[in-house]
Scaffold this motif. Structure first.
Motif, mmCIF file in Angstrom:
data_model
loop_
_atom_site.group_PDB
_atom_site.id
_atom_site.type_symbol
_atom_site.label_atom_id
_atom_site.label_comp_id
_atom_site.label_asym_id
_atom_site.label_seq_id
_atom_site.Cartn_x
_atom_site.Cartn_y
_atom_site.Cartn_z
ATOM 1 N N THR A 1 57.815 -13.215 -42.685
ATOM 2 C CA THR A 1 58.395 -12.280 -41.724
ATOM 3 C C THR A 1 58.021 -10.859 -42.124
ATOM 4 O OG1 THR A 1 60.268 -13.779 -41.461
ATOM 5 C CG2 THR A 1 60.548 -11.528 -40.655
ATOM 6 N N PRO A 2 57.360 -10.107 -41.237
ATOM 7 C CA PRO A 2 57.058 -8.717 -41.577
ATOM 8 C C PRO A 2 58.345 -7.888 -41.633
ATOM 9 C CG PRO A 2 56.123 -9.303 -39.428
ATOM 10 C CD PRO A 2 56.851 -10.490 -39.938
ATOM 11 N N PHE A 3 58.403 -7.013 -42.621
ATOM 12 C CA PHE A 3 59.561 -6.127 -42.764
ATOM 13 C C PHE A 3 59.065 -4.792 -43.289
ATOM 14 C CE2 PHE A 3 63.132 -4.372 -45.216
ATOM 15 C CZ PHE A 3 64.080 -4.308 -44.215
ATOM 16 N N SER A 4 59.089 -3.793 -42.432
ATOM 17 C CA SER A 4 58.596 -2.461 -42.771
ATOM 18 C C SER A 4 57.149 -2.581 -43.255
ATOM 19 C CB SER A 4 59.509 -1.812 -43.806
ATOM 20 O OG SER A 4 59.175 -0.454 -43.976
ATOM 21 N N ALA A 5 56.869 -2.146 -44.462
ATOM 22 C CA ALA A 5 55.504 -2.219 -44.977
ATOM 23 C C ALA A 5 55.253 -3.504 -45.757
ATOM 24 C CB ALA A 5 55.220 -1.020 -45.872
ATOM 25 N N GLY A 6 56.267 -4.338 -45.889
ATOM 26 C CA GLY A 6 56.133 -5.559 -46.674
ATOM 27 C C GLY A 6 56.264 -6.811 -45.825
ATOM 28 N N ARG A 7 56.253 -7.929 -46.508
ATOM 29 C CA ARG A 7 56.433 -9.220 -45.862
ATOM 30 C C ARG A 7 57.412 -10.032 -46.699
ATOM 31 N NH1 ARG A 7 50.742 -11.822 -44.825
ATOM 32 N NH2 ARG A 7 51.084 -12.277 -46.990
ATOM 33 N N ILE A 8 58.271 -10.776 -46.019
ATOM 34 C CA ILE A 8 59.258 -11.603 -46.696
ATOM 35 C C ILE A 8 58.880 -13.064 -46.483
ATOM 36 C CG2 ILE A 8 61.678 -12.298 -46.772
ATOM 37 C CD1 ILE A 8 62.346 -9.487 -45.698
ATOM 38 N N LEU A 9 58.774 -13.801 -47.578
ATOM 39 C CA LEU A 9 58.476 -15.226 -47.526
ATOM 40 C C LEU A 9 59.795 -15.977 -47.646
ATOM 41 C CD1 LEU A 9 56.351 -17.526 -47.582
ATOM 42 C CD2 LEU A 9 56.451 -17.366 -50.068
ATOM 43 N N SER A 10 60.091 -16.837 -46.680
ATOM 44 C CA SER A 10 61.334 -17.603 -46.739
ATOM 45 C C SER A 10 61.064 -19.074 -46.420
ATOM 46 C CB SER A 10 62.366 -17.033 -45.764
ATOM 47 O OG SER A 10 61.851 -17.021 -44.458
ATOM 48 N N GLU A 11 61.862 -19.924 -47.051
ATOM 49 C CA GLU A 11 61.769 -21.347 -46.781
ATOM 50 C C GLU A 11 62.534 -21.650 -45.496
ATOM 51 O OE1 GLU A 11 63.287 -23.508 -50.096
ATOM 52 O OE2 GLU A 11 61.877 -22.619 -51.496
ATOM 53 N N THR A 12 62.033 -22.567 -44.706
ATOM 54 C CA THR A 12 62.716 -22.969 -43.485
ATOM 55 C C THR A 12 62.815 -24.490 -43.455
ATOM 56 O OG1 THR A 12 60.707 -23.172 -42.169
ATOM 57 C CG2 THR A 12 61.754 -21.007 -42.213
ATOM 58 N N THR A 13 63.694 -24.994 -42.645
ATOM 59 C CA THR A 13 63.768 -26.432 -42.393
ATOM 60 C C THR A 13 63.778 -26.628 -40.888
ATOM 61 O OG1 THR A 13 64.995 -26.858 -44.429
ATOM 62 C CG2 THR A 13 65.074 -28.555 -42.729
ATOM 63 N N GLN A 14 62.774 -27.341 -40.415
ATOM 64 C CA GLN A 14 62.690 -27.697 -39.007
ATOM 65 C C GLN A 14 62.790 -29.205 -38.902
ATOM 66 O OE1 GLN A 14 58.950 -26.077 -37.731
ATOM 67 N NE2 GLN A 14 59.775 -24.010 -37.528
ATOM 68 N N LEU A 15 63.429 -29.658 -37.849
ATOM 69 C CA LEU A 15 63.582 -31.087 -37.623
ATOM 70 C C LEU A 15 63.000 -31.439 -36.268
ATOM 71 C CD1 LEU A 15 67.300 -31.445 -38.770
ATOM 72 C CD2 LEU A 15 65.249 -31.881 -40.127
ATOM 73 N N ASP A 16 62.184 -32.481 -36.231
ATOM 74 C CA ASP A 16 61.697 -33.031 -34.972
ATOM 75 C C ASP A 16 62.536 -34.253 -34.644
ATOM 76 O OD1 ASP A 16 59.707 -31.153 -34.719
ATOM 77 O OD2 ASP A 16 58.093 -32.478 -35.367
ATOM 78 N N VAL A 17 62.956 -34.364 -33.395
ATOM 79 C CA VAL A 17 63.778 -35.489 -32.955
ATOM 80 C C VAL A 17 63.378 -35.858 -31.528
ATOM 81 C CG1 VAL A 17 65.649 -33.996 -32.167
ATOM 82 C CG2 VAL A 17 66.153 -36.341 -32.776
ATOM 83 N N ARG A 18 63.441 -37.130 -31.211
ATOM 84 C CA ARG A 18 63.069 -37.573 -29.865
ATOM 85 C C ARG A 18 64.113 -37.135 -28.841
ATOM 86 N NH1 ARG A 18 61.932 -43.776 -31.245
ATOM 87 N NH2 ARG A 18 63.906 -43.360 -32.258
ATOM 88 N N VAL A 19 63.648 -36.665 -27.705
ATOM 89 C CA VAL A 19 64.535 -36.278 -26.609
ATOM 90 C C VAL A 19 65.383 -37.473 -26.186
ATOM 91 C CG1 VAL A 19 64.588 -35.517 -24.194
ATOM 92 C CG2 VAL A 19 63.048 -34.402 -25.822
ATOM 93 N N ALA A 20 64.818 -38.673 -26.243
ATOM 94 C CA ALA A 20 65.559 -39.875 -25.870
ATOM 95 C C ALA A 20 66.774 -40.096 -26.774
ATOM 96 C CB ALA A 20 64.642 -41.096 -25.916
ATOM 97 N N ASP A 21 66.677 -39.685 -28.049
ATOM 98 C CA ASP A 21 67.789 -39.841 -28.995
ATOM 99 C C ASP A 21 68.781 -38.692 -28.914
ATOM 100 O OD1 ASP A 21 66.579 -42.138 -29.906
ATOM 101 O OD2 ASP A 21 65.735 -41.209 -31.708
ATOM 102 N N MET A 22 68.295 -37.497 -28.604
ATOM 103 C CA MET A 22 69.124 -36.289 -28.602
ATOM 104 C C MET A 22 68.789 -35.494 -27.336
ATOM 105 S SD MET A 22 69.311 -33.272 -31.503
ATOM 106 C CE MET A 22 69.736 -34.338 -32.861
ATOM 107 N N PRO A 23 69.391 -35.853 -26.208
ATOM 108 C CA PRO A 23 68.999 -35.217 -24.943
ATOM 109 C C PRO A 23 69.425 -33.762 -24.795
ATOM 110 C CG PRO A 23 70.756 -36.816 -24.593
ATOM 111 C CD PRO A 23 70.341 -36.938 -26.026
ATOM 112 N N THR A 24 70.493 -33.331 -25.479
ATOM 113 C CA THR A 24 71.015 -31.980 -25.242
ATOM 114 C C THR A 24 71.366 -31.246 -26.538
ATOM 115 O OG1 THR A 24 73.247 -32.889 -24.995
ATOM 116 C CG2 THR A 24 71.959 -32.564 -22.971
#
Length: 104
Positions: free
Chosen positions: A45-68
């Protein structure tokens, strides 16, 4: 069902790719069993003159299992909890949600 949907079902059934999880709508109530693919990319993520490195967690799930899915929903994988933050993103075929999450 098209070939892409069939392939996604095979991937989500594979124990090397996806794991069992529970989805709690609004982070309450009884959990709904789903299968998720966990991704943990680093995000810069850019921040002013620097950049911040952060860990993220993303989850993929089927629409059929989790519609909303919605921000504030809770996903439990084993003993770890993740809160959905931001709006879910659907793939082009509208078969898979990608959920941006954070630890509660």
């Amino acid at each position: 069902m098209n070939a892409f949907a069939t392939a996604m079902n095979v991937i989500f059934a594979d124990a090397n790719m996806a794991v069992d999880a529970l989805w709690f709508v609004g982070a309450t109530g009884p959990g709904v069993a789903v299968r998720v693919i966990r991704k943990s990319p680093d995000e810069i993520t850019p921040f002013s003159a620097g950049r911040i490195l952060s860990e993220t967690t993303q989850l993929d799930v089927r629409v059929a299992d989790m519609p909303t899915p919605a921000p504030g929903d809770l996903i439990r994988i084993g003993a770890e909890d993740f809160l959905v933050q931001g709006e879910p993103k659907a793939d082009r075929e509208r078969l898979i949600w990608t959920l941006n999450t954070r630890k509660p």
